[in-house]
Write an enzyme that holds these catalytic residues in place. Structure first.
Site, PDB file in Angstrom:
ATOM      1  N   ASP A 116       0.289  -1.258  -0.406  1.00  0.00           N
ATOM      2  CA  ASP A 116      -0.603   0.022   0.102  1.00  0.00           C
ATOM      3  C   ASP A 116       0.958   0.958  -0.032  1.00  0.00           C
ATOM      4  O   ASP A 116       1.973   1.184   0.520  1.00  0.00           O
ATOM      5  CB  ASP A 116      -0.842  -0.146   1.171  1.00  0.00           C
ATOM      6  CG  ASP A 116      -2.343   1.051   0.975  1.00  0.00           C
ATOM      7  OD1 ASP A 116      -2.691   0.746  -0.242  1.00  0.00           O
ATOM      8  OD2 ASP A 116      -2.035   1.425   2.399  1.00  0.00           O
TER       9      ASP A 116
ATOM     10  N   HIS B  33      -6.087   6.864   7.092  1.00  0.00           N
ATOM     11  CA  HIS B  33      -5.252   5.598   6.220  1.00  0.00           C
ATOM     12  C   HIS B  33      -3.194   5.536   6.761  1.00  0.00           C
ATOM     13  O   HIS B  33      -2.995   6.947   6.978  1.00  0.00           O
ATOM     14  CB  HIS B  33      -5.840   5.864   4.781  1.00  0.00           C
ATOM     15  CG  HIS B  33      -6.797   5.684   4.375  1.00  0.00           C
ATOM     16  ND1 HIS B  33      -6.612   5.316   3.494  1.00  0.00           N
ATOM     17  CD2 HIS B  33      -7.942   5.563   4.596  1.00  0.00           C
ATOM     18  CE1 HIS B  33      -7.919   5.362   3.258  1.00  0.00           C
ATOM     19  NE2 HIS B  33      -9.012   5.928   3.580  1.00  0.00           N
TER      20      HIS B  33
ATOM     21  N   HIS C  47      -4.686  10.841   4.755  1.00  0.00           N
ATOM     22  CA  HIS C  47      -3.507  10.081   6.084  1.00  0.00           C
ATOM     23  C   HIS C  47      -3.651  11.088   7.083  1.00  0.00           C
ATOM     24  O   HIS C  47      -2.547   9.994   7.618  1.00  0.00           O
ATOM     25  CB  HIS C  47      -2.623   9.740   4.544  1.00  0.00           C
ATOM     26  CG  HIS C  47      -2.409  10.691   3.660  1.00  0.00           C
ATOM     27  ND1 HIS C  47      -1.705  11.811   4.530  1.00  0.00           N
ATOM     28  CD2 HIS C  47      -2.110  10.887   2.420  1.00  0.00           C
ATOM     29  CE1 HIS C  47      -1.534  12.877   3.376  1.00  0.00           C
ATOM     30  NE2 HIS C  47      -1.497  12.092   2.122  1.00  0.00           N
TER      31      HIS C  47
ATOM     32  N   ASP D 142      -2.917  -0.593   6.253  1.00  0.00           N
ATOM     33  CA  ASP D 142      -3.864  -0.789   5.349  1.00  0.00           C
ATOM     34  C   ASP D 142      -3.251  -2.604   4.316  1.00  0.00           C
ATOM     35  O   ASP D 142      -3.813  -3.235   4.534  1.00  0.00           O
ATOM     36  CB  ASP D 142      -3.849  -0.128   4.737  1.00  0.00           C
ATOM     37  CG  ASP D 142      -4.599   0.875   4.794  1.00  0.00           C
ATOM     38  OD1 ASP D 142      -5.059   1.100   6.326  1.00  0.00           O
ATOM     39  OD2 ASP D 142      -4.558   2.442   4.157  1.00  0.00           O
TER      40      ASP D 142
END
Length: 239
Positions: free
Chosen positions: A7, A152, A57, A157
């Site tokens: 990711d 995130h 994020h 993730d």
């Protein structure tokens, strides 16, 4: 089989507009078991971060000022993923950004270094057409705990994606195991039969006249109740 669940987080949505990777993470799985090996770096993008991306994020440019640039970690990253299958949710996005970063360094695309790229978003859409298939929705669907995922983050993730992937593909694994066990069972049965010596002749026991008469009475009753639709009588008469 060696797999890397990957990711990234970025400064924005379009690498073609000059957006860059600011976080990259991969966790290693070998034969469907996590190995506890991982690659994780925050990166200085040398540019501003879009407000929309920041809200997703939470990684600020100030936090990244003293972090390495992609060029500083590119060789180490490629060594980590080399020869493995990359498993990515919405692979086109992350691979697009990775290849854009590698192109700036005149390096070959990442998909020429790894064995293959598997997109779990496409897999989820095939399994659950018409439903939400983002990572949060898949966690809820497969009972994967993501309560600690408030923002995130690439490493978190990637770890969650590995759990979701195992849950999504567990049926395929079970089917393979069941088929293998069934094949082994049939082979063992055949081996025992072949070593048991000559088989005895099959004995045929025929119905008595009394049993045949009782059977005919049952068919006649069915014929009456079904108003002439007893298929067994039709087949007997045609035979």
């Amino acid at each position: 089989m060696r797999q890397i669940f990957l990711d990234t987080e970025t400064t924005g949505l379009e690498h073609k507009l000059g957006h860059r990777i600011i976080e990259i993470a991969g966790v290693e799985m070998l034969n469907r078991r996590l190995t506890n090996r991982h690659f994780h770096r925050y990166l200085n993008p040398e540019r501003d971060i879009d407000a929309g991306a920041l809200s997703v994020h939470g990684i600020s440019r100030e936090f990244l000022r003293d972090k390495p640039r992609f060029a500083d970690v590119a060789a180490e990253f490629l060594d980590f993923v080399r020869g493995a299958e990359l498993v990515i949710h919405n692979a086109a996005f992350d691979v697009g950004f990775l290849n854009a970063e590698l192109a700036l360094l005149a390096m070959a695309p990442v998909d020429t270094v790894c064995h293959a790229v598997r997109d779990t978003l496409r897999l989820a859409k095939d399994l659950h057409p018409g439903k939400k298939n983002n990572l949060n929705a898949l966690c809820e669907r497969y009972g994967v705990d993501n309560s600690h995922r408030t923002l995130h983050g690439a490493l978190l993730d990637a770890e969650i994606l590995a759990e979701v992937y195992l849950a999504m593909t567990r049926g395929q694994e079970s089917l393979i195991i069941e088929l293998g066990d069934d094949h082994a069972s049939r082979a063992e049965t055949a081996r025992k039969m072949s070593s048991a010596g000559p088989r005895r002749a099959l004995q045929v026991k025929r119905a008595s006249q009394e049993e045949i008469a009782e059977h005919q009475q049952v068919l006649t009753a069915i014929e009456k109740v079904s108003k002439g639709k007893c298929l067994w009588l039709r087949s007997e008469s045609s035979g």
